[in-house]
Design a protein around this motif. Structure first.
Motif, PDB file in Angstrom:
ATOM      1  N   UNK A  35       0.830  -1.191   0.000  1.00 15.21           N
ATOM      2  CA  UNK A  35       0.000   0.000   0.000  1.00 15.21           C
ATOM      3  C   UNK A  35       0.865   1.240   0.000  1.00 15.21           C
ATOM      4  N   UNK A  36       0.274   2.402  -0.246  1.00 18.32           N
ATOM      5  CA  UNK A  36       1.037   3.658  -0.257  1.00 18.32           C
ATOM      6  C   UNK A  36       1.249   4.199   1.152  1.00 18.32           C
ATOM      7  N   UNK A  37       1.982   3.449   1.970  1.00 15.14           N
ATOM      8  CA  UNK A  37       2.175   3.781   3.374  1.00 15.14           C
ATOM      9  C   UNK A  37       3.378   4.683   3.629  1.00 15.14           C
ATOM     10  N   UNK A  75       5.307  -9.635  10.766  1.00 14.82           N
ATOM     11  CA  UNK A  75       4.379 -10.588  10.161  1.00 14.82           C
ATOM     12  C   UNK A  75       5.089 -11.620   9.294  1.00 14.82           C
ATOM     13  N   UNK A  76       6.380 -11.382   9.061  1.00 13.04           N
ATOM     14  CA  UNK A  76       7.211 -12.250   8.225  1.00 13.04           C
ATOM     15  C   UNK A  76       6.679 -12.340   6.798  1.00 13.04           C
ATOM     16  N   UNK A  77       6.310 -11.172   6.271  1.00 13.96           N
ATOM     17  CA  UNK A  77       5.887 -11.072   4.878  1.00 13.96           C
ATOM     18  C   UNK A  77       6.647  -9.917   4.239  1.00 13.96           C
ATOM     19  N   UNK A  78       6.772  -9.897   2.912  1.00 15.79           N
ATOM     20  CA  UNK A  78       7.427  -8.765   2.245  1.00 15.79           C
ATOM     21  C   UNK A  78       6.585  -7.500   2.369  1.00 15.79           C
ATOM     22  N   UNK A  79       7.242  -6.365   2.290  1.00 12.45           N
ATOM     23  CA  UNK A  79       6.561  -5.074   2.294  1.00 12.45           C
ATOM     24  C   UNK A  79       6.754  -4.406   0.941  1.00 12.45           C
ATOM     25  N   UNK A  80       5.674  -3.919   0.372  1.00  7.19           N
ATOM     26  CA  UNK A  80       5.729  -3.224  -0.911  1.00  7.19           C
ATOM     27  C   UNK A  80       5.064  -1.871  -0.754  1.00  7.19           C
ATOM     28  N   UNK A  81       5.859  -0.808  -0.787  1.00  2.70           N
ATOM     29  CA  UNK A  81       5.333   0.551  -0.701  1.00  2.70           C
ATOM     30  C   UNK A  81       4.854   0.967  -2.095  1.00  2.70           C
ATOM     31  N   UNK A  82       3.549   0.967  -2.299  1.00  2.00           N
ATOM     32  CA  UNK A  82       2.969   1.209  -3.614  1.00  2.00           C
ATOM     33  C   UNK A  82       2.768   2.703  -3.832  1.00  2.00           C
ATOM     34  N   UNK A  83       3.209   3.258  -4.950  1.00  2.00           N
ATOM     35  CA  UNK A  83       2.933   4.668  -5.234  1.00  2.00           C
ATOM     36  C   UNK A  83       1.424   4.917  -5.261  1.00  2.00           C
ATOM     37  N   UNK A  84       0.966   6.072  -4.799  1.00  2.00           N
ATOM     38  CA  UNK A  84      -0.474   6.341  -4.740  1.00  2.00           C
ATOM     39  C   UNK A  84      -1.198   6.123  -6.070  1.00  2.00           C
ATOM     40  N   UNK A  85      -0.594   6.547  -7.190  1.00  2.00           N
ATOM     41  CA  UNK A  85      -1.259   6.388  -8.469  1.00  2.00           C
ATOM     42  C   UNK A  85      -1.443   4.911  -8.818  1.00  2.00           C
ATOM     43  N   UNK A  86      -0.434   4.111  -8.534  1.00  2.00           N
ATOM     44  CA  UNK A  86      -0.528   2.670  -8.787  1.00  2.00           C
ATOM     45  C   UNK A  86      -1.595   2.038  -7.890  1.00  2.00           C
ATOM     46  N   UNK A  87      -1.631   2.484  -6.646  1.00  2.00           N
ATOM     47  CA  UNK A  87      -2.649   1.970  -5.731  1.00  2.00           C
ATOM     48  C   UNK A  87      -4.047   2.325  -6.218  1.00  2.00           C
ATOM     49  N   UNK A 140      -4.857   6.471   3.340  1.00  3.27           N
ATOM     50  CA  UNK A 140      -3.467   6.035   3.233  1.00  3.27           C
ATOM     51  C   UNK A 140      -2.514   7.208   3.455  1.00  3.27           C
ATOM     52  N   UNK A 141      -2.825   8.337   2.831  1.00  2.00           N
ATOM     53  CA  UNK A 141      -1.954   9.509   2.960  1.00  2.00           C
ATOM     54  C   UNK A 141      -1.904   9.999   4.402  1.00  2.00           C
ATOM     55  N   UNK A 142      -3.030   9.885   5.089  1.00  2.00           N
ATOM     56  CA  UNK A 142      -3.077  10.306   6.488  1.00  2.00           C
ATOM     57  C   UNK A 142      -2.131   9.453   7.327  1.00  2.00           C
ATOM     58  N   UNK A 143      -2.122   8.142   7.069  1.00  2.00           N
ATOM     59  CA  UNK A 143      -1.206   7.267   7.790  1.00  2.00           C
ATOM     60  C   UNK A 143       0.245   7.553   7.404  1.00  2.00           C
ATOM     61  N   UNK A 144       0.483   7.750   6.127  1.00  2.00           N
ATOM     62  CA  UNK A 144       1.851   7.979   5.656  1.00  2.00           C
ATOM     63  C   UNK A 144       2.430   9.275   6.211  1.00  2.00           C
ATOM     64  N   UNK A 145       1.560  10.230   6.510  1.00  2.00           N
ATOM     65  CA  UNK A 145       2.031  11.526   6.999  1.00  2.00           C
ATOM     66  C   UNK A 145       2.461  11.492   8.458  1.00  2.00           C
TER      67      UNK A 145
END
Length: 280
Positions: free
Chosen positions: A159-161, A212-224, A245-250
């Motif tokens: 996600x765009x985190x 969580x032992x999973x990969x993390x993928x920071x997705x660009x907002x447009x892609x999300x 998402x933007x609120x969390x990322x901020x």
């Protein structure tokens, strides 16, 4: 007598057990009788979309735990507003003296999605003349396993985190705070309270993915946004999700409060403790 709404949810399941352990008189409002039986407590079948059933469930109750999941908005309106404001009105008509509402993190009229809906409901509750307290938790640790909000995709936290930190809270701790309020003396009419609830630490989503032992993928907002629209979500709803998402990322959810400790006398659960308690 306490009426518990949302009794079969992440908070409610903990809450009914805690109330039973405290020997507090209560009943649960459930939509499905089988789920009510599974709770192992006194229950009544009803639905927040049917105000008459709520009024019947409130007979003899003097306290209300107001909580319900956010359904998918219809034409930009969150059904929860209609449901919960009607429940507040029914509580007032039934002579309920005290309402504890499970809200959202710092709701405001400028927010989106269910966050604004909670603000609208809070305004109605505050104007009702009832005594009240509101619990305003950050995101729930449980969301990483229920899939609410699209947190996990194909065993990847995506996600765009960005690098924003969030002080996620275990629903167990929200239930513990609600138990204290519902079983203790109600506040004076001029001494109502809002409690901002967080876990004891603010983590980035990369750190959470590691736990969580999973990969993390920071997705660009447009892609999300493209991915969400591909799922058939309307543009206005996608825009609202991107706002969240933007609120969390901020980093606006990174502040750690002491409210859980002040209410319960103990520290809230860490993410590691949450995982261990759920066999993860």
């Amino acid at each position: 007598m306490i009426l518990v709404t949302g009794a079969t949810g992440s908070i409610g399941r903990h809450l009914v057990r805690m109330l039973a352990e405290a020997d507090a008189p209560f009943r649960a409002l459930v939509r499905d009788a089988a789920k009510g039986e599974a709770l192992g407590c006194d229950y009544v079948v009803g639905d927040l979309d049917e105000p008459g059933t709520v009024a019947a469930a409130l007979e003899g109750a003097d306290r209300l735990l107001l909580n319900s999941g956010g359904a998918l908005p219809v034409a930009g309106r969150q059904p929860m507003v209609r449901q919960q404001t009607a429940a507040v009105d029914a509580a007032r008509a039934a002579g309920v003296s005290y309402v504890v509402k499970v809200s959202a993190w710092r709701p405001s009229p400028d927010a989106k999605l269910s966050v604004r809906a909670h603000w609208e409901i809070e305004q109605h509750l505050k104007a009702s003349g009832l005594r009240w307290s509101t619990l305003q938790p950050t995101g729930y640790m449980q969301n990483f396993f229920t899939g609410e909000g699209g947190f996990t995709h194909g065993h990847t936290l995506a996600g765009p985190y960005g690098t924003g930190r969030v002080a996620y809270i275990d629903a167990y701790d929200v239930a513990a705070c609600a138990t204290v309020l519902l079983t203790g003396p109600p506040p004076r009419a001029d001494d109502t309270h809002t409690y901002a609830l967080t876990g004891p630490e603010a983590l980035t989503h990369a750190e959470i993915a590691d736990k969580l032992r999973v990969p993390f993928h920071d997705v660009p907002p447009q892609e999300a946004a493209e991915g969400l629209r591909a799922q058939g979500l309307p543009t206005w709803f996608v825009d609202d999700l991107l706002w969240l998402y933007a609120d969390m990322a901020s980093g606006t959810m990174s502040h750690v409060t002491s409210s859980v400790r002040e209410l319960t006398g103990r520290a809230p659960r860490t993410f590691d403790t949450f995982l261990a308690s759920n066999g993860r």
